[in-house]
Design an enzyme around this catalytic site. Structure first.
Site, PDB file in Angstrom:
ATOM      1  N   ALA A 151       0.832  -1.213   0.000  1.00  0.00           N
ATOM      2  CA  ALA A 151       0.000   0.000   0.000  1.00  0.00           C
ATOM      3  C   ALA A 151       0.856   1.249   0.000  1.00  0.00           C
ATOM      4  O   ALA A 151       1.970   1.231   0.512  1.00  0.00           O
ATOM      5  CB  ALA A 151      -0.911  -0.014   1.225  1.00  0.00           C
ATOM      6  N   PRO A 152       0.371   2.419  -0.520  1.00  0.00           N
ATOM      7  CA  PRO A 152      -0.950   2.617  -1.100  1.00  0.00           C
ATOM      8  C   PRO A 152      -1.143   2.102  -2.524  1.00  0.00           C
ATOM      9  O   PRO A 152      -2.234   2.196  -3.040  1.00  0.00           O
ATOM     10  CB  PRO A 152      -1.141   4.137  -1.048  1.00  0.00           C
ATOM     11  CG  PRO A 152       0.225   4.688  -1.084  1.00  0.00           C
ATOM     12  CD  PRO A 152       1.120   3.677  -0.463  1.00  0.00           C
ATOM     13  N   ASP A 167       9.222  -2.540  -0.618  1.00  0.00           N
ATOM     14  CA  ASP A 167       9.236  -1.076  -0.679  1.00  0.00           C
ATOM     15  C   ASP A 167       8.968  -0.560   0.719  1.00  0.00           C
ATOM     16  O   ASP A 167       7.845  -0.261   1.091  1.00  0.00           O
ATOM     17  CB  ASP A 167       8.145  -0.623  -1.665  1.00  0.00           C
ATOM     18  CG  ASP A 167       8.109   0.882  -1.806  1.00  0.00           C
ATOM     19  OD1 ASP A 167       7.026   1.420  -2.090  1.00  0.00           O
ATOM     20  OD2 ASP A 167       9.160   1.525  -1.637  1.00  0.00           O
ATOM     21  N   CYS A 192      12.236   5.762  -0.381  1.00  0.00           N
ATOM     22  CA  CYS A 192      12.161   7.085  -1.000  1.00  0.00           C
ATOM     23  C   CYS A 192      12.872   8.101  -0.129  1.00  0.00           C
ATOM     24  O   CYS A 192      12.388   9.215   0.075  1.00  0.00           O
ATOM     25  CB  CYS A 192      10.714   7.487  -1.255  1.00  0.00           C
ATOM     26  SG  CYS A 192       9.698   7.326   0.190  1.00  0.00           S
ATOM     27  N   GLY A 206       4.520  -8.032   7.435  1.00  0.00           N
ATOM     28  CA  GLY A 206       5.516  -8.539   6.494  1.00  0.00           C
ATOM     29  C   GLY A 206       6.731  -9.165   7.144  1.00  0.00           C
ATOM     30  O   GLY A 206       7.352 -10.062   6.587  1.00  0.00           O
TER      31      GLY A 206
END
Lengths: 204, 480
Positions: B285-286, B351, B406, B337
């Site tokens: 997500a998202p 990610d 990021c 996770g």
């Protein structure tokens, strides 16, 4: 036409100077010769030196459309912001401040003095009134966001390491971008576009 | 934000709330014996008001990122603080996607993937790479020697009993007579305050010092893979700041394109999805990268998991608006996770949640740098490592894992890769290598700017002309 030319010649303007005045300010021919003569005498008295006087009149002949009283009034308002000698210097570097909208002048002054925290001393060397407010803001915000400009608080004893106003405003886009951050001219121009957009959305 | 106190006149009973027109709350008039001030007024304040969290985040970056990026830092700093750039990811599931393509190119954009393909062809020509057949005769394990693992000593129950006796004997022996230096007994010279200890901890967590860990990490080069042929994204040229109009349903039955940061597509490209791959998306997500994976049209078996219910619902919304409904080949579930460990998948995308550099500099809302979230922030690298390790454990031998963040923080990028390798080497029998993805640099040099000094992965730097990123991508292959 004839009497106007005679007045200008009497005041010491050469042929090329007269030609330039006529080119940029054709309406001068509608002026009353005696009034014009009085105005030129008045200007001469303010600027004292011949060089300064001719410079002001040839670069910005629109000044000849004003009456002495108005010029005086404007000089007085400017003296609230700057010292009298400085005011004179400013009018020579940027003669348009004599007849420009006072609001614009005040905006620029406020931004540089209050938001950027820069003294009149630096303003004198920078020709800041020759640039648009947007240009001043773009350059300042660019430096702030890149980390090169910080408004210093003198009371706290912080040392001013900011670049000089004349460099901030006067350097060309390419040199400015390279000096402050090793960026390209395209980078700076893109930033200017983004910033103009931000200002526009802020105004709405 | 409403002030907690209002200014009440000490003896009167009239509430002057009419003055504060923004407050519509009815409040009973109280008689108070002292005047309380509303909010923070600079001239009365004894201490300077607390800095906004975005400023706190910026100071953190000045302290920890600037020394890493050096002369590139001003450009990165100004780009992070300025409007970011978007790309339009074409929706292949839309019936009229060709019309959408034309619509987008008419706006002045171009298909960046086409350009990348041409760049790739040029790059390969230059490199004179010979096409190696997929089935190479030598298995890759034989080419790499993995270092011997540190041995774990096994403790026997009998030994324990013997040890105890010996310890008791040791204690009786006097200390006097042995070579003891007087300095052994000096009390500590300096006691760190709590604040200093915290600052030291923050510094440790925020920097990456590769001399501390012992595992040797191998980086190998593979043949440059093909770019996913169905994945298409459109960008405005460098220096063009035009915006995309919001996607509407005017062409076809579904939304035509999805606006996202183009750098987020690089992890999906690095994953190199093939037909029949079973794919795991940890922290899906998202859903931007998940949608990008779906657009490669090679996702017959996609599992998406995430910890947050609300973010998962966003992912479901995206699949509804872009695909029509959640396809049967895709499973979405709420799970932690870090707990996964069964090797079911041959491609895994990890990610991870990170500092989200851009977001923390712009938005005050629930900012990661607010004091209440400090613990969470300091635990991030550890959580990221655990997620990566779980991702690697869930990957079949021979499969690949792509790790992406990021943020620019080296501790959360190369640092996590190294820490994960260290953990795997010491605690498990899993052998992995890092795959060199520097081929992405010449292929995408017209769109992105890359940082040349990363250790294991690639890092997209934001610049004013192409304000995409930051994005860190690292590809890991599981050998055993």
């Amino acid at each position: 036409m004839e009497p106007i030319l005679k007045v200008l010649q009497d005041q010491g303007f050469e042929g090329s100077g007269i030609y330039e005045i006529l080119l940029s300010f054709g309406r001068i021919t509608d002026e009353d010769p005696t009034e014009l003569s009085a105005l030129l005498m008045f200007l001469r008295s303010i600027y004292r030196t011949d060089r300064k006087f001719t410079r002001v009149v040839t670069t910005h002949p629109e000044v000849l459309s004003l009456i002495p009283a108005k010029i005086n009034a404007r000089v007085n308002t400017l003296q609230e912001l700057f010292k009298s000698d400085d005011v004179l210097e400013l009018t020579i570097m940027s003669p348009h401040i004599i007849f420009e909208d006072m609001e614009t002048i005040q905006e620029k002054f406020d931004y540089v003095f209050h938001t950027m925290g820069i003294s009149q001393r630096q303003m004198m060397y920078s020709n800041m009134f020759n640039y648009s407010l947007l240009h001043i803001q773009t350059r300042h915000v660019f430096l702030e966001r890149a980390g090169f400009y910080k408004k210093t608080k003198k009371e706290k004893g912080e040392i001013n390491t900011n670049p000089l106003l004349q460099d901030i405003l006067g350097l060309s886009d390419k040199v400015f971008a390279k000096k402050f951050g090793k960026m390209t001219e395209q980078d700076y121009k893109t930033f200017a576009k983004y910033f103009a957009q931000e200002v526009e959305t802020y105004m709405e | 934000m409403f002030p907690l106190y209002m200014r009440f006149i000490s003896t009167g009973t009239v509430c002057t709330y009419a003055r504060y027109s923004c407050l519509c709350l009815p409040c009973p008039c109280k008689q108070v014996d002292y005047i309380q001030r509303r909010g923070y007024k600079k001239k009365w304040a004894k201490n300077e008001g607390s800095k906004p969290h975005t400023v706190h985040a910026l100071n953190h970056m000045e302290a920890f990122y600037k020394p890493v990026f050096k002369e590139r830092w001003p450009s990165i700093r100004i780009s992070l603080l300025t409007t970011s750039k978007y790309c339009a990811l074409l929706n292949n599931y839309n019936s009229e996607n060709e019309k959408v393509e034309k619509y987008l190119t008419d706006l002045g954009t171009y298909n960046a993937m086409e350009k990348a393909k041409l760049a790739r062809a040029k790059y390969l020509e230059k490199e004179n790479q010979q096409i190696v057949t997929e089935q190479s005769s030598l298995p890759i394990e034989s080419l790499i020697d993995f270092p011997k693992r540190p041995s774990h000593s096994e403790v026997d129950e009998n030994d324990d009993v013997n040890d105890d006796d010996e310890d008791v004997k040791e204690d009786i022996q006097p200390v006097v007579g042995k070579n003891t230096s007087l300095y052994d007994f000096i009390p500590t010279k300096r006691v760190y305050t709590d604040k200093e200890l915290l600052q030291q901890h923050i510094a440790r967590v925020a920097t990456f010092d590769d001399s501390l860990l012992e595992v040797p990490v191998k980086v190998i080069q593979e043949q440059v893979p093909e770019l996913p042929e169905d994945l298409k994204f459109f960008v405005y040229p460098k220096g063009d700041i035009s915006k995309f109009p919001n996607p509407k349903m005017k062409h076809g039955n579904l939304l035509g394109y999805y606006m996202m940061d183009a750098a987020s597509l690089l992890p999906v490209i690095a994953l190199d999805l093939q037909e029949n791959d079973s794919v795991l998306d940890l922290c899906a997500a998202p859903g931007g990268k998940t949608l990008a994976m779906l657009q490669t049209l090679k996702t017959e078996n996609l599992t998406c998991i995430d910890e947050s219910w609300s973010r998962l619902s966003r992912l479901k919304d995206i699949s509804k608006w872009y695909i029509g409904e959640t396809p049967s080949s895709m499973s979405v579930s709420k799970r932690d996770g870090k707990l996964l460990e069964d090797p079911f998948y041959n491609k895994v995308l990890v990610d991870v949640p990170c500092n989200t550099d851009r977001h923390v500099l712009i938005s005050e809302d629930n900012n990661l740098f607010k004091p209440g979230r400090m613990e969470e922030r300091l635990e991030l690298p550890k959580e990221q490592m655990e997620l990566l390790v779980a991702g690697i454990k869930s990957c079949k031998p021979g499969g690949t894992v792509v790790y992406s963040t990021c943020t620019l923080s080296p501790a959360q990028n190369d640092g996590v890769i190294h820490a994960a390798m260290d953990h795997l080497w010491k605690e498990t029998d899993i052998d992995t290598v890092v795959i060199d993805i520097s081929y992405l640099r010449p292929i995408f040099k017209d769109i992105f700017t890359f940082f040349p000094k990363t250790k294991y992965g690639q890092l997209v730097l934001p610049t004013l002309s192409s304000n995409f990123g930051p994005m860190y991508i690292c590809k890991i292959k599981r050998i055993r």
